[in-house]
Design a protein around this motif. Sequence first.
Motif, PDB file in Angstrom:
ATOM      1  N   ALA A 155       0.808  -1.164  -0.064  1.00 56.84           N
ATOM      2  CA  ALA A 155      -0.017  -0.125   0.139  1.00 56.84           C
ATOM      3  C   ALA A 155       0.955   1.258   0.140  1.00 56.84           C
ATOM      4  N   ALA A 156       1.917   1.253   0.677  1.00 59.06           N
ATOM      5  CA  ALA A 156       2.932   2.370   0.802  1.00 59.06           C
ATOM      6  C   ALA A 156       3.428   2.772  -0.560  1.00 59.06           C
ATOM      7  N   ARG A 157       4.053   1.432  -1.330  1.00 58.61           N
ATOM      8  CA  ARG A 157       4.781   1.616  -2.467  1.00 58.61           C
ATOM      9  C   ARG A 157       3.704   2.153  -3.457  1.00 58.61           C
ATOM     10  N   TYR A 158       2.535   1.612  -3.438  1.00 57.43           N
ATOM     11  CA  TYR A 158       1.697   1.937  -4.767  1.00 57.43           C
ATOM     12  C   TYR A 158       0.562   3.108  -4.234  1.00 57.43           C
ATOM     13  N   ASP A 159       0.777   3.982  -3.221  1.00 58.63           N
ATOM     14  CA  ASP A 159       0.058   4.856  -2.589  1.00 58.63           C
ATOM     15  C   ASP A 159      -1.648   4.520  -2.444  1.00 58.63           C
ATOM     16  N   ILE A 160      -1.715   3.540  -1.783  1.00 55.83           N
ATOM     17  CA  ILE A 160      -3.091   2.874  -1.641  1.00 55.83           C
ATOM     18  C   ILE A 160      -3.555   3.203  -0.162  1.00 55.83           C
ATOM     19  N   ARG A 161      -4.547   3.885  -0.127  1.00 62.22           N
ATOM     20  CA  ARG A 161      -4.947   4.547   1.221  1.00 62.22           C
ATOM     21  C   ARG A 161      -6.262   3.982   1.723  1.00 62.22           C
ATOM     22  N   ARG A 162      -6.783   3.298   0.841  1.00 59.28           N
ATOM     23  CA  ARG A 162      -7.970   2.517   1.468  1.00 59.28           C
ATOM     24  C   ARG A 162      -8.126   0.901   1.358  1.00 59.28           C
ATOM     25  N   PHE A 163      -8.588   0.357   2.680  1.00 56.68           N
ATOM     26  CA  PHE A 163      -8.495  -1.159   2.542  1.00 56.68           C
ATOM     27  C   PHE A 163      -9.649  -1.545   2.848  1.00 56.68           C
ATOM     28  N   PRO A 164     -10.074  -2.774   2.266  1.00 53.71           N
ATOM     29  CA  PRO A 164      -9.442  -3.575   1.424  1.00 53.71           C
ATOM     30  C   PRO A 164      -9.103  -3.162   0.219  1.00 53.71           C
ATOM     31  N   ARG A 191      -0.963  -6.357 -10.926  1.00 51.32           N
ATOM     32  CA  ARG A 191       0.302  -6.108 -11.598  1.00 51.32           C
ATOM     33  C   ARG A 191       0.422  -7.284 -12.661  1.00 51.32           C
ATOM     34  N   ARG A 192       1.295  -6.684 -13.576  1.00 52.29           N
ATOM     35  CA  ARG A 192       1.729  -7.761 -14.610  1.00 52.29           C
ATOM     36  C   ARG A 192       3.218  -7.691 -14.582  1.00 52.29           C
ATOM     37  N   PHE A 246       2.769  -2.100 -12.447  1.00 54.92           N
ATOM     38  CA  PHE A 246       1.449  -1.572 -11.975  1.00 54.92           C
ATOM     39  C   PHE A 246       0.345  -1.827 -12.946  1.00 54.92           C
ATOM     40  N   VAL A 247      -0.706  -2.416 -12.849  1.00 51.79           N
ATOM     41  CA  VAL A 247      -1.921  -2.305 -13.670  1.00 51.79           C
ATOM     42  C   VAL A 247      -2.969  -1.213 -13.158  1.00 51.79           C
ATOM     43  N   GLY A 248      -3.363  -1.425 -11.722  1.00 48.66           N
ATOM     44  CA  GLY A 248      -4.222  -0.570 -11.117  1.00 48.66           C
ATOM     45  C   GLY A 248      -4.840  -1.338  -9.706  1.00 48.66           C
ATOM     46  N   THR A 249      -5.790  -0.588  -9.215  1.00 50.43           N
ATOM     47  CA  THR A 249      -6.231  -1.250  -7.863  1.00 50.43           C
ATOM     48  C   THR A 249      -7.868  -1.073  -8.064  1.00 50.43           C
ATOM     49  N   ILE A 250      -8.432  -2.000  -7.257  1.00 46.74           N
ATOM     50  CA  ILE A 250      -9.988  -1.804  -6.938  1.00 46.74           C
ATOM     51  C   ILE A 250     -10.323  -1.595  -5.482  1.00 46.74           C
ATOM     52  N   GLU A 251     -10.294  -0.597  -4.951  1.00 50.67           N
ATOM     53  CA  GLU A 251     -10.567  -0.538  -3.416  1.00 50.67           C
ATOM     54  C   GLU A 251     -12.073  -0.487  -2.979  1.00 50.67           C
ATOM     55  N   GLY A 252     -11.964  -1.080  -1.765  1.00 49.74           N
ATOM     56  CA  GLY A 252     -13.075  -1.252  -0.934  1.00 49.74           C
ATOM     57  C   GLY A 252     -13.913  -2.564  -1.559  1.00 49.74           C
ATOM     58  N   MET A 253     -15.356  -2.435  -1.021  1.00 50.39           N
ATOM     59  CA  MET A 253     -16.279  -3.426  -1.242  1.00 50.39           C
ATOM     60  C   MET A 253     -16.797  -3.126  -2.638  1.00 50.39           C
ATOM     61  N   PRO A 304      -4.015  -2.169 -19.557  1.00 50.62           N
ATOM     62  CA  PRO A 304      -2.613  -1.897 -20.012  1.00 50.62           C
ATOM     63  C   PRO A 304      -1.706  -1.604 -18.666  1.00 50.62           C
ATOM     64  N   VAL A 305      -0.409  -1.815 -18.682  1.00 50.17           N
ATOM     65  CA  VAL A 305       0.204  -1.289 -17.300  1.00 50.17           C
ATOM     66  C   VAL A 305       0.360   0.075 -17.639  1.00 50.17           C
ATOM     67  N   GLN A 306       0.730   0.727 -16.263  1.00 44.17           N
ATOM     68  CA  GLN A 306       0.853   2.418 -16.196  1.00 44.17           C
ATOM     69  C   GLN A 306       1.533   2.625 -15.067  1.00 44.17           C
ATOM     70  N   ARG A 307       2.070   3.823 -15.066  1.00 48.65           N
ATOM     71  CA  ARG A 307       2.939   4.363 -14.082  1.00 48.65           C
ATOM     72  C   ARG A 307       2.304   4.148 -12.684  1.00 48.65           C
TER      73      ARG A 307
END
Length: 157
Positions: free
Chosen positions: A90-99, A104-105, A109-116, A133-136
């Motif tokens: 989470a720290a590496r990918y700036d993820i602030r909401r759990f779950p 990743r590929r 990094f590809v992306g995230t889905i945050e929360g329920m 696609p992968v992204q920064r």
Amino acid sequence: MTQPLAPDLDRLAQLLLRLGDQHSLPTLTEDVADLFAIEADDTTMVLLVDDPKRAPEVWDVAVVLPEVLATLRNPPISAVADLAASRALAARYDIRRFPSLLFRRGAEFVGTIEGMRDWDSFGPAIDRMRQSPVQRAPGIGIPVRASTPDSCGGSPA
């Protein structure tokens, strides 16, 4: 002597074990979380968790996710991160909401889905991530701009 886990963290540890035993979702520790993604030939998905007292949706996603994955024609290679690995990722990918679901590929990094999510939208959201696609990665790197004499308040020579 080790101190016992708080009841919610103990229940979370049991849930993570059950996800591995019953649904083939291995638990990743901080030292192997990157290897899991890099060694895969396809898109990987890792469930990031937090203390259920701070993020009660962890219970919901952990219960629903295996069922959603079972409905997908081509689910991503999946795992769940333990607390330490979840916090590091989470720290590496700036993820602030759990779950959160981290996609990743390889090392990219590809992306995230945050929360329920609603049951009907969870599967399609995962499928979209598999095809994205992968992204920064967010939070990594600082944009660099060319410096001109005007940008520093100086005047051209």
